[in-house]
Design an enzyme around this catalytic site. Sequence first.
Site, mmCIF file in Angstrom:
data_model
loop_
_atom_site.group_PDB
_atom_site.id
_atom_site.type_symbol
_atom_site.label_atom_id
_atom_site.label_comp_id
_atom_site.label_asym_id
_atom_site.label_seq_id
_atom_site.Cartn_x
_atom_site.Cartn_y
_atom_site.Cartn_z
ATOM 1 N N SER A 557 0.892 -1.182 -0.195
ATOM 2 C CA SER A 557 -0.200 -0.092 -0.047
ATOM 3 C C SER A 557 0.897 1.223 -0.033
ATOM 4 O O SER A 557 1.602 1.385 -0.907
ATOM 5 C CB SER A 557 -0.923 0.184 1.249
ATOM 6 O OG SER A 557 -2.019 0.969 1.295
ATOM 7 N N ASP A 643 -9.599 -3.273 -6.321
ATOM 8 C CA ASP A 643 -9.095 -2.408 -5.334
ATOM 9 C C ASP A 643 -9.769 -1.022 -5.174
ATOM 10 O O ASP A 643 -9.609 -0.295 -6.567
ATOM 11 C CB ASP A 643 -7.574 -2.275 -5.292
ATOM 12 C CG ASP A 643 -6.958 -1.681 -4.232
ATOM 13 O OD1 ASP A 643 -7.670 -0.808 -3.437
ATOM 14 O OD2 ASP A 643 -5.862 -1.911 -3.875
ATOM 15 N N HIS A 688 -8.432 -4.127 -1.621
ATOM 16 C CA HIS A 688 -7.347 -3.515 -0.922
ATOM 17 C C HIS A 688 -7.108 -4.314 0.760
ATOM 18 O O HIS A 688 -5.955 -4.321 1.047
ATOM 19 C CB HIS A 688 -7.348 -2.038 -0.422
ATOM 20 C CG HIS A 688 -6.087 -1.670 -0.233
ATOM 21 N ND1 HIS A 688 -5.129 -1.182 -1.159
ATOM 22 C CD2 HIS A 688 -5.703 -0.743 0.922
ATOM 23 C CE1 HIS A 688 -4.159 -0.418 -0.352
ATOM 24 N NE2 HIS A 688 -4.513 -0.523 0.676
#
Length: 725
Positions: A557, A643, A688
């Site tokens: 991330s 995501d 995510h």
Amino acid sequence: MLQTAKFSLRALKHSIPHLGNCMQKQSYRNVAGPYYSRVRLKKYHLTKCLQNKPRIAGLARNIPSRSFSCKDLLPIKPESEKPISENMDAFEKVRTRLETQPQEEYEVVNAEIKHGGFVYYQEGCCLVRSKDEEADSDNYEVLFNLEELKLDQPFIDCIRVAPDEKYVAAKIRTEDSETSTLVVVKLSDQPVMEASFPNVSSFEWVKDEEDEDVLFYTFQRNLRCHDVYRATFGDNKRNERFYTEKDPSYFVFLYLTKDSRFLTLNIMNKTTSEVWLIDGLSPWDPPVLIQKRIHGMLYYVEHRDDELYILTNVGEPTEFKLMRTAADAPAIMNWDLFFTMKRNTKVVDLDMFKDHCVLFLKHSNLLYVNVIGLADDSVRSLKLPPWACGFIMDTNSDPKNCPFQLCSPIRPPKYYTYKFAEGKLFEETGHEDPITKTSRVLRIEAKSKDGKLVPMTVFHKTDSEDLQRKPLLVHVYGAYGMDLKMNFRPEKRVLVDDGWILAYCHVRGGGELGLQWHADGRLTKKLNGLADLVACIKTLHSQGFSQPSLTTLSAFSAGGVLVGALCNSKPELLRAVTLEAPFLDVLNTMLDTTLPLTLEELEEWGNPSSDEKHKNYIKRYCPCQNIKPQHYPSVHITAYENDERVPLKGIVNYTEKLKEAVAEHTKGAGEGYQPPNIILDIQPGGNHVIEDSHKKITTQMKFLYEELGLDSTDAFEALKKYLKF
């Protein structure tokens, strides 16, 4: 870590963007009276996901310059190179088994809640309950079949039981989406679904003056939680909006104090918070404001014996401190300082008991538990074993004991219990993990460019000889004031057993040394995190830990920002990089205010739309903006088609630009130049906060071994044992 959030400081993490797998999955908790929470491993099949096809045309394809996508798991090799080494056989065997066998998560997925004499949990595809003494048997009552929602592989993320056990509410979602559905089931001889609510984030039960159950929940739209609703059921059924936050840079979150006396409505962004108290006995009364929001001021609230305990950064120094005030005088002018943290201290969690307050702390990168006696304000500080890198919190209604677990990346969680009566910490007895004798954990520091000392945690085998010739895997994050994820992972254990060195760099922008550590690595100080990372890797090499040709780097991330910046500025320090759901296109993302989280992210990255200083600063480090023709380390990127937090478009754009730069550099590099592998693996489905699948783990491990030219046979055989084939 957990499995349950004990304090709103921890529960807040569910709503902060980009966290996802930066931490272990957590369940919200309700421990009023006889509540506690446990967890089960969740089983699922990977085959459905593997059969999915990307829905974005053109993304799942081979990218030239020796790369592949999800359809081609092996990099393209020039004909002049040798065939794929025999050690790949072990990887292929593991991968084949992964695609056909049920897998178990090592992360916590499903929470259990005990209320009264029952335990509520998920069994198969059903919400069930069983008597407490029969919780580990097959004797249970089915309350709701999740298949009624017609979702793909649904699981229960959180459970709440109404105070009088007339209703149970369960939040249900799938692996492929962050969107959750809240189901309310009426408990009776024939349980029935009373109601369902889409897009719910946090939720809690309270009871009013007439013993009617009242459900409060937050509604999430485009990843933003701005609305709070209040609902009742039965004969007086209603569902009404209770609160709406008008400022799009803030979000709302509900938290029930441990004694259930107050429901707190938390309104916050990355740096500022505002808390309202909803009376847990009179939920129809107007809420009471504790302190209106002041930019830069954070605070979180617990309650005990008509007193509020407030964890806040107000005053100097601007680190967290514990204050208290009477519940009927909550305004800031009435707050009294109760306990101050030492410098370089991170507050990990807080738990309130009848006669004690327990603080879980990280001081100078070591773990501590501080037990504060509320009768005499005494403080007992316990330094925890040096091998421990993270806490796993256990919710507990027993006023006599405080249980928790300690873990590290290479050591499974171990139980500890602090017993208040004895004033001692008790360690779980049993078989001693052999890793304690076969590995070492070191705490070292690197001096950054401005002289700041940056802590690192290093693991390696005890009997390793000539560490300079051993492979090194470096981990970094450095954003949002969040710590590096250091929970137990079997693949990390395997790497250390196979001779690898693991290094965790706690750079500025993260939260390992407190709030100031985060402040020194955000906005126009982001480059401090990059300087810290460079210093860490150089220090490791200078102290005899590996060398550039054997050094790899991994991030998830927002950690991708520092890794991408390092690849642009100091590529000679690395051989290979693995990135998962990486944030790489900072500038274009922050310029696009139509994205759901851009406004919430302004406190971390800055506002390039209105502030030219912020825009120019972001341009200096943004990975996508600074790609140039030069030698790069090999890069493996795992991205997820669905995501919602890191746009896939930015990752693809970065990959294409990197591919072009590598191709241009290769043209002028001369005969014999070995270009890097640039690999984009787009996973169908997923989001995510997708769980760590064994397929993904083995793919990434294979990449690292191949790039360093190492034999992976022993490692993959060992990994198969951990994965219980």
